[in-house]
Design an enzyme around this catalytic site. Sequence first.
Site, PDB file in Angstrom:
ATOM      1  N   SER A 102      -6.666 -11.330   1.456  1.00  0.00           N
ATOM      2  CA  SER A 102      -6.226 -10.016   1.145  1.00  0.00           C
ATOM      3  C   SER A 102      -4.791  -9.930   1.268  1.00  0.00           C
ATOM      4  CB  SER A 102      -6.972  -8.828   1.604  1.00  0.00           C
ATOM      5  OG  SER A 102      -6.918  -7.718   1.002  1.00  0.00           O
ATOM      6  N   ASP A 243     -15.745  -8.926  -6.193  1.00  0.00           N
ATOM      7  CA  ASP A 243     -14.470  -8.268  -5.477  1.00  0.00           C
ATOM      8  C   ASP A 243     -14.325  -7.061  -6.624  1.00  0.00           C
ATOM      9  OD1 ASP A 243     -12.178  -7.423  -4.446  1.00  0.00           O
ATOM     10  OD2 ASP A 243     -11.758  -9.471  -3.714  1.00  0.00           O
ATOM     11  N   HIS A 271     -15.461  -8.150  -1.779  1.00  0.00           N
ATOM     12  CA  HIS A 271     -13.681  -8.062  -1.193  1.00  0.00           C
ATOM     13  C   HIS A 271     -14.115  -8.144   0.202  1.00  0.00           C
ATOM     14  CE1 HIS A 271      -9.392  -7.691  -1.201  1.00  0.00           C
ATOM     15  NE2 HIS A 271      -9.516  -6.950  -0.103  1.00  0.00           N
TER      16      HIS A 271
END
Length: 294
Positions: A102, A243, A271
């Site tokens: 991320s 995600d 995610h």
Amino acid sequence: MVTETMMPVNGIEVCLETFGERTDPPLLLLAGEASSMDWWDDEFCRRLAAGGRFVIRYDHRDTGRSTPFPPGAAYSGVDLMNDALGVLDALGVPAAHLVGLSLGGALAQRIAVAHPHRVLTLTLIATSAGLGPDATPVLAGVGAVAVRAPAATEVRVRAAADEVDWSDRRAAVAGLIAEVKARGGPFTPDDPHLRRLAERVFDRSADLGTARLNHRRAGYGPPVRDRLPGISAPTLILHGTLDQRFPEEHPRELARMIPGSRLVWLEGVGHEVPPRAVWAQVLTEILRRPGASR
């Protein structure tokens, strides 16, 4: 052998841990937004080390035991990138395999374009390059990275997180668990595992609320999207099929932008830090020799 230590980095103190032998090729793990190194599972790190890597994980500034800052601190995504480079410098590591999740993936991209000599290989997990000038920057915390409107689930996750009293241990632990589960999938760890992890995160952190505020303000830093075609390091993109924060257009765009990159889907993953159910796949991909055939 695992070692945890505090080291001076860019005028602050950064807490880091290493796994494995210093003589092995170094691998730096870069965690997500406002995330301490605890999110990289101990056993996952040990397995990377067993695969012949000198594994380094660290607490971003404002997380874990690294230097905390007051609310509204004026640091940026570039400062977060420089912290990562400073960790390598503190350990005397000229270049490393970078594995970023991320926000950590965005920082890894920035290192790859601004300091290519520091990158052996690049692994980008659950991250984004932005989608070009036609996209709308609506996700708080992503700075100048342009992304399309988030899924309704992501909006609810952020709204719920804003209501949590992050100074209260019980509320913060419950909030972290709820956040991980909302962004995860069928392989996300169960509540007892998440509770142990969330308690560890809270107990090692100075102020979760301030860290989240400051990291959101810092963002990813100035966009590097247009420079991604210049990346020469072998690049692996790992992305969950569930995600919702960065839907499939994001990893596909990364794969189009970075020459020779490989996009590998993680079925049933949201995610989140790759859950144990897909470790065999993830570890095989990360440890595979660059250029080796499938």
